[in-house]
Design a protein around this motif. Structure first.
Motif, PDB file in Angstrom:
ATOM      1  N   SER A  31      15.396 -32.285  50.272  1.00 58.98           N
ATOM      2  CA  SER A  31      15.171 -33.724  50.436  1.00 58.98           C
ATOM      3  C   SER A  31      14.169 -34.278  49.423  1.00 58.98           C
ATOM      4  O   SER A  31      14.278 -35.423  48.976  1.00 58.98           O
ATOM      5  CB  SER A  31      14.683 -34.029  51.860  1.00 58.98           C
ATOM      6  OG  SER A  31      13.448 -33.375  52.111  1.00 58.98           O
ATOM      7  N   SER A  32      13.165 -33.459  49.035  1.00 60.74           N
ATOM      8  CA  SER A  32      12.146 -33.921  48.091  1.00 60.74           C
ATOM      9  C   SER A  32      12.505 -33.624  46.642  1.00 60.74           C
ATOM     10  O   SER A  32      12.004 -34.277  45.718  1.00 60.74           O
ATOM     11  CB  SER A  32      10.801 -33.268  48.400  1.00 60.74           C
ATOM     12  OG  SER A  32      10.851 -31.864  48.163  1.00 60.74           O
ATOM     13  N   GLY A  33      13.363 -32.627  46.437  1.00 66.87           N
ATOM     14  CA  GLY A  33      13.705 -32.217  45.079  1.00 66.87           C
ATOM     15  C   GLY A  33      12.632 -31.393  44.421  1.00 66.87           C
ATOM     16  O   GLY A  33      12.715 -31.074  43.231  1.00 66.87           O
ATOM     17  N   LYS A  34      11.595 -31.023  45.181  1.00 70.31           N
ATOM     18  CA  LYS A  34      10.462 -30.276  44.648  1.00 70.31           C
ATOM     19  C   LYS A  34      10.456 -28.842  45.177  1.00 70.31           C
ATOM     20  O   LYS A  34      10.685 -28.609  46.368  1.00 70.31           O
ATOM     21  CB  LYS A  34       9.137 -30.952  45.012  1.00 70.31           C
ATOM     22  CG  LYS A  34       8.981 -32.350  44.437  1.00 70.31           C
ATOM     23  CD  LYS A  34       8.967 -32.328  42.916  1.00 70.31           C
ATOM     24  CE  LYS A  34       8.793 -33.715  42.331  1.00 70.31           C
ATOM     25  NZ  LYS A  34       8.831 -33.708  40.848  1.00 70.31           N
ATOM     26  N   ARG A  35      10.172 -27.914  44.254  1.00 75.71           N
ATOM     27  CA  ARG A  35      10.115 -26.507  44.636  1.00 75.71           C
ATOM     28  C   ARG A  35       8.801 -26.184  45.340  1.00 75.71           C
ATOM     29  O   ARG A  35       8.754 -25.339  46.246  1.00 75.71           O
ATOM     30  CB  ARG A  35      10.255 -25.647  43.375  1.00 75.71           C
ATOM     31  CG  ARG A  35      10.217 -24.145  43.615  1.00 75.71           C
ATOM     32  CD  ARG A  35      10.495 -23.402  42.325  1.00 75.71           C
ATOM     33  NE  ARG A  35       9.467 -23.663  41.335  1.00 75.71           N
ATOM     34  CZ  ARG A  35       8.316 -22.972  41.258  1.00 75.71           C
ATOM     35  NH1 ARG A  35       8.060 -22.004  42.132  1.00 75.71           N
ATOM     36  NH2 ARG A  35       7.429 -23.241  40.326  1.00 75.71           N
ATOM     37  N   ASN A 247       8.291 -34.571  26.510  1.00 76.38           N
ATOM     38  CA  ASN A 247       8.119 -33.120  26.574  1.00 76.38           C
ATOM     39  C   ASN A 247       7.310 -32.710  27.802  1.00 76.38           C
ATOM     40  O   ASN A 247       7.687 -31.777  28.532  1.00 76.38           O
ATOM     41  CB  ASN A 247       7.431 -32.630  25.300  1.00 76.38           C
ATOM     42  CG  ASN A 247       7.285 -31.123  25.261  1.00 76.38           C
ATOM     43  OD1 ASN A 247       8.227 -30.393  25.543  1.00 76.38           O
ATOM     44  ND2 ASN A 247       6.107 -30.656  24.904  1.00 76.38           N
ATOM     45  N   PHE A 248       6.197 -33.412  28.054  1.00 79.05           N
ATOM     46  CA  PHE A 248       5.375 -33.105  29.230  1.00 79.05           C
ATOM     47  C   PHE A 248       6.163 -33.329  30.525  1.00 79.05           C
ATOM     48  O   PHE A 248       6.042 -32.549  31.477  1.00 79.05           O
ATOM     49  CB  PHE A 248       4.111 -33.977  29.241  1.00 79.05           C
ATOM     50  CG  PHE A 248       3.056 -33.537  28.269  1.00 79.05           C
ATOM     51  CD1 PHE A 248       2.705 -32.204  28.145  1.00 79.05           C
ATOM     52  CD2 PHE A 248       2.399 -34.465  27.468  1.00 79.05           C
ATOM     53  CE1 PHE A 248       1.735 -31.802  27.245  1.00 79.05           C
ATOM     54  CE2 PHE A 248       1.436 -34.067  26.561  1.00 79.05           C
ATOM     55  CZ  PHE A 248       1.101 -32.736  26.447  1.00 79.05           C
ATOM     56  N   LEU A 252       7.009 -30.505  33.306  1.00 80.71           N
ATOM     57  CA  LEU A 252       6.611 -30.712  34.699  1.00 80.71           C
ATOM     58  C   LEU A 252       7.807 -30.562  35.620  1.00 80.71           C
ATOM     59  O   LEU A 252       7.709 -29.966  36.706  1.00 80.71           O
ATOM     60  CB  LEU A 252       5.989 -32.100  34.847  1.00 80.71           C
ATOM     61  CG  LEU A 252       5.267 -32.402  36.168  1.00 80.71           C
ATOM     62  CD1 LEU A 252       4.091 -31.458  36.350  1.00 80.71           C
ATOM     63  CD2 LEU A 252       4.789 -33.847  36.174  1.00 80.71           C
ATOM     64  N   SER A 253       8.950 -31.078  35.189  1.00 78.28           N
ATOM     65  CA  SER A 253      10.172 -30.961  35.987  1.00 78.28           C
ATOM     66  C   SER A 253      10.595 -29.500  36.119  1.00 78.28           C
ATOM     67  O   SER A 253      10.959 -29.047  37.207  1.00 78.28           O
ATOM     68  CB  SER A 253      11.292 -31.781  35.343  1.00 78.28           C
ATOM     69  OG  SER A 253      12.511 -31.608  36.040  1.00 78.28           O
TER      70      SER A 253
END
Length: 294
Positions: A31-35, A247-248, A252-253
């Protein structure tokens, strides 16, 4: 060791809770798309993310500084262009006035126009950007020039305003209105003397103003050239900073974002494990006294 029914239930509840936590984590990731949902998930990755976010914030500030610097320089270039136009017109009038055949009323008309040009010089000398006087050095909160007894007095200082566009990298952007800069007060002085000689019908001095005006024009052109070069430099820096920002953001992604396809597969697997644990728990709790009496 004797395995009791209570032990089976306790183990079942522990495994059940573990499966629930795993399922909840995967659902949150999807749901958040974050690991990374909390620092304990991956302390090393969290540390890297904090560093990347700090670098990204600095980069975005440098981009903002570059934008402001370019706007400041463009305002300065516009003001210098106006001064160049004033000098160009003043030179045309000086050439016209040096003609000995002019009637006195023609010289008066030229003097009146020179006076208007002086007023424009004062206005340009006190040009502002975002409420700050661009030719006043550090004293940007007060007008750079004030007229006093036929002279234009510089009220600024020799301060150099610089914008930071990298670690330890600062570039000066302002042009001083007085000595060593645009020398706007000297432009005013040339026009003042030219105007007075016209009104006093002092024809012998009129031809000499062409050279003085040319000198002031050369000074303004030099300042415009410097400003234009700095605009080009800031635009190159801004383009590089924009690339670094991309690039940063990508780094981050890669560090934080989940592989959606992988999470979906793992989520389905976790759901199957969860259902299996429920089924296993039902078989453990199912037996009753009636089951044993059958």
């Amino acid at each position: 060791m004797r395995v009791t029914n209570g032990m089976l239930i306790t183990n079942m509840m522990r495994d059940y809770a573990k499966n629930m936590r795993n399922l909840e984590k995967l659902q949150s990731q999807l749901s958040s798309g974050k690991r990374i949902l909390r620092p304990s998930d991956d302390p090393v990755a969290v540390s890297k993310s904090l560093k990347l976010r700090a670098d990204l914030a600095y980069n975005q500030q440098y981009v903002s500084n570059a934008d402001n610097a370019i706007s400041w320089l463009e305002a300065t270039e516009s003001a210098l262009k106006d001064l160049g136009d004033v000098l160009h017109r003043a030179r045309e009038l000086a050439v016209q006035a040096s003609n000995g055949a002019l009637a006195p009323e023609d010289r008066m008309a030229i003097a009146d126009e020179i006076e208007q040009l002086q007023g424009h010089v004062v206005q340009v000398g006190n040009a502002t950007y975002a409420g700050r006087y661009i030719f006043a050095g550090y004293r940007t909160d007060q007008p750079a020039f004030v007229e006093q007894n036929g002279s234009l007095v510089y009220q600024g200082d020799s301060g150099k305003i610089a914008f930071e566009i990298g670690v330890g990298n600062r570039i000066e952007v302002n042009v001083l209105g007085g000595e060593g800069g645009a020398e706007i007060d000297k432009i005013y002085d040339v026009l003042e003397r030219f105007k007075n000689d016209l009104r006093s019908d002092n024809a012998t001095n009129l031809g000499g103003y062409i050279g003085e005006i040319d000198q002031r024009m050369t000074q303004i052109l030099s300042q415009r050239s410097m400003v234009g070069a700095k605009v080009n430099r800031f635009e190159l820096i801004r383009a590089r900073l924009k690339e670094e920002e991309i690039n940063f953001t990508n780094l981050l992604s890669q560090n934080e974002d989940v592989d959606i396809a992988e999470v979906i597969v793992r989520l389905k697997e976790a759901e199957n494990v969860y259902r299996a644990s429920l089924a296993a728990g039902a078989r453990i709790i199912m037996p009753t006294l009636m089951d044993f009496l059958r």
